[in-house]
Design a protein around this motif. Sequence first.
Motif, PDB file in Angstrom:
ATOM      1  N   VAL A  53       0.863  -1.181   0.000  1.00  0.00           N
ATOM      2  CA  VAL A  53       0.000   0.000   0.000  1.00  0.00           C
ATOM      3  C   VAL A  53       0.900   1.231   0.000  1.00  0.00           C
ATOM      4  N   ARG A  54       0.484   2.251  -0.728  1.00  0.00           N
ATOM      5  CA  ARG A  54       1.266   3.475  -0.832  1.00  0.00           C
ATOM      6  C   ARG A  54       0.466   4.636  -0.248  1.00  0.00           C
ATOM      7  N   TYR A  55       1.071   5.339   0.694  1.00  0.00           N
ATOM      8  CA  TYR A  55       0.457   6.507   1.320  1.00  0.00           C
ATOM      9  C   TYR A  55       1.195   7.765   0.857  1.00  0.00           C
ATOM     10  N   ALA A  56       0.438   8.814   0.563  1.00  0.00           N
ATOM     11  CA  ALA A  56       1.018  10.116   0.241  1.00  0.00           C
ATOM     12  C   ALA A  56       0.901  11.010   1.467  1.00  0.00           C
ATOM     13  N   LEU A  57       2.029  11.606   1.873  1.00  0.00           N
ATOM     14  CA  LEU A  57       2.068  12.450   3.055  1.00  0.00           C
ATOM     15  C   LEU A  57       2.586  13.833   2.697  1.00  0.00           C
ATOM     16  N   ALA A  58       1.960  14.843   3.281  1.00  0.00           N
ATOM     17  CA  ALA A  58       2.450  16.219   3.163  1.00  0.00           C
ATOM     18  C   ALA A  58       3.464  16.445   4.275  1.00  0.00           C
ATOM     19  N   VAL A  59       4.698  16.708   3.898  1.00  0.00           N
ATOM     20  CA  VAL A  59       5.786  16.837   4.868  1.00  0.00           C
ATOM     21  C   VAL A  59       5.649  18.171   5.601  1.00  0.00           C
ATOM     22  N   GLN A  60       5.635  18.118   6.925  1.00  0.00           N
ATOM     23  CA  GLN A  60       5.518  19.313   7.751  1.00  0.00           C
ATOM     24  C   GLN A  60       6.893  19.824   8.193  1.00  0.00           C
ATOM     25  N   ARG A  61       7.738  18.926   8.645  1.00  0.00           N
ATOM     26  CA  ARG A  61       9.114  19.275   9.022  1.00  0.00           C
ATOM     27  C   ARG A  61       9.975  18.023   8.938  1.00  0.00           C
ATOM     28  N   VAL A  62      11.274  18.247   8.777  1.00  0.00           N
ATOM     29  CA  VAL A  62      12.210  17.159   8.528  1.00  0.00           C
ATOM     30  C   VAL A  62      13.242  17.134   9.649  1.00  0.00           C
ATOM     31  N   PHE A  63      13.512  15.922  10.149  1.00  0.00           N
ATOM     32  CA  PHE A  63      14.521  15.722  11.188  1.00  0.00           C
ATOM     33  C   PHE A  63      15.755  15.000  10.656  1.00  0.00           C
ATOM     34  N   LYS A  64      15.595  14.314   9.539  1.00  0.00           N
ATOM     35  CA  LYS A  64      16.724  13.662   8.889  1.00  0.00           C
ATOM     36  C   LYS A  64      16.373  13.431   7.431  1.00  0.00           C
TER      37      LYS A  64
END
Length: 209
Positions: A53-64
């Motif tokens: 299954v593939r989920y699309a996510l809107a990135v809010q902030r990145v830690f790595k």
Amino acid sequence: MSLVAVAVWAVPHELQACSCMPPPAPTVARDQAEAVFEGRVETVQTSDGNGMVRYALAVQRVFKGELPASTTIVTRSSSAACGRSFVLGKNYLVYAHRTAEGDLGDTMCSRTRQMGTADEDLAALGAGTPPPAPASPETQSREPPRIEPPAPPPALDAPAPATRRGCDLAASGPAGLAGLALLALRPRRRRPPMCASPRTQAAVSEPGA
């Protein structure tokens, strides 16, 4: 063995098909992950032929890692195969790994969790950084206008352009004036020279004057 006994035996084995160790500490999980980020689940695609299954996510902030404003996570469709189920509209702190196909993936055995239960992780990971803003389609397709440089103004002391008809007596100098004097001594012609001045024309037409 009765059917009831078979059913009782099968249920715990199905539930225990995915066996995970306790997740490591946040900093250890971050070092082991390919990317760590907070994302909001936007869409989900149904399971493909490989049970993914593939989920699309809107990135809010990145830690790595280096992530765009939107990314996808693949996981097994079955929880028995350690597939993780994301809830649409929820924000997750995702510890993603890299699959053999090059996608970002996740399983139930990772430290991924909803943001409401990620206080310990945020205290260890810090504030994170926002992802780069998506480029505008108009900005990508618009070409800056070409501005031609203006022509330089003519120099004040530049010589006058040459003309095909007539003569420039000032440009000819003394040699030109001497030539006109010789023309005055010649016999009269029917047509005066093209380059003669009005005075010279009069001298040629009236040699006895």
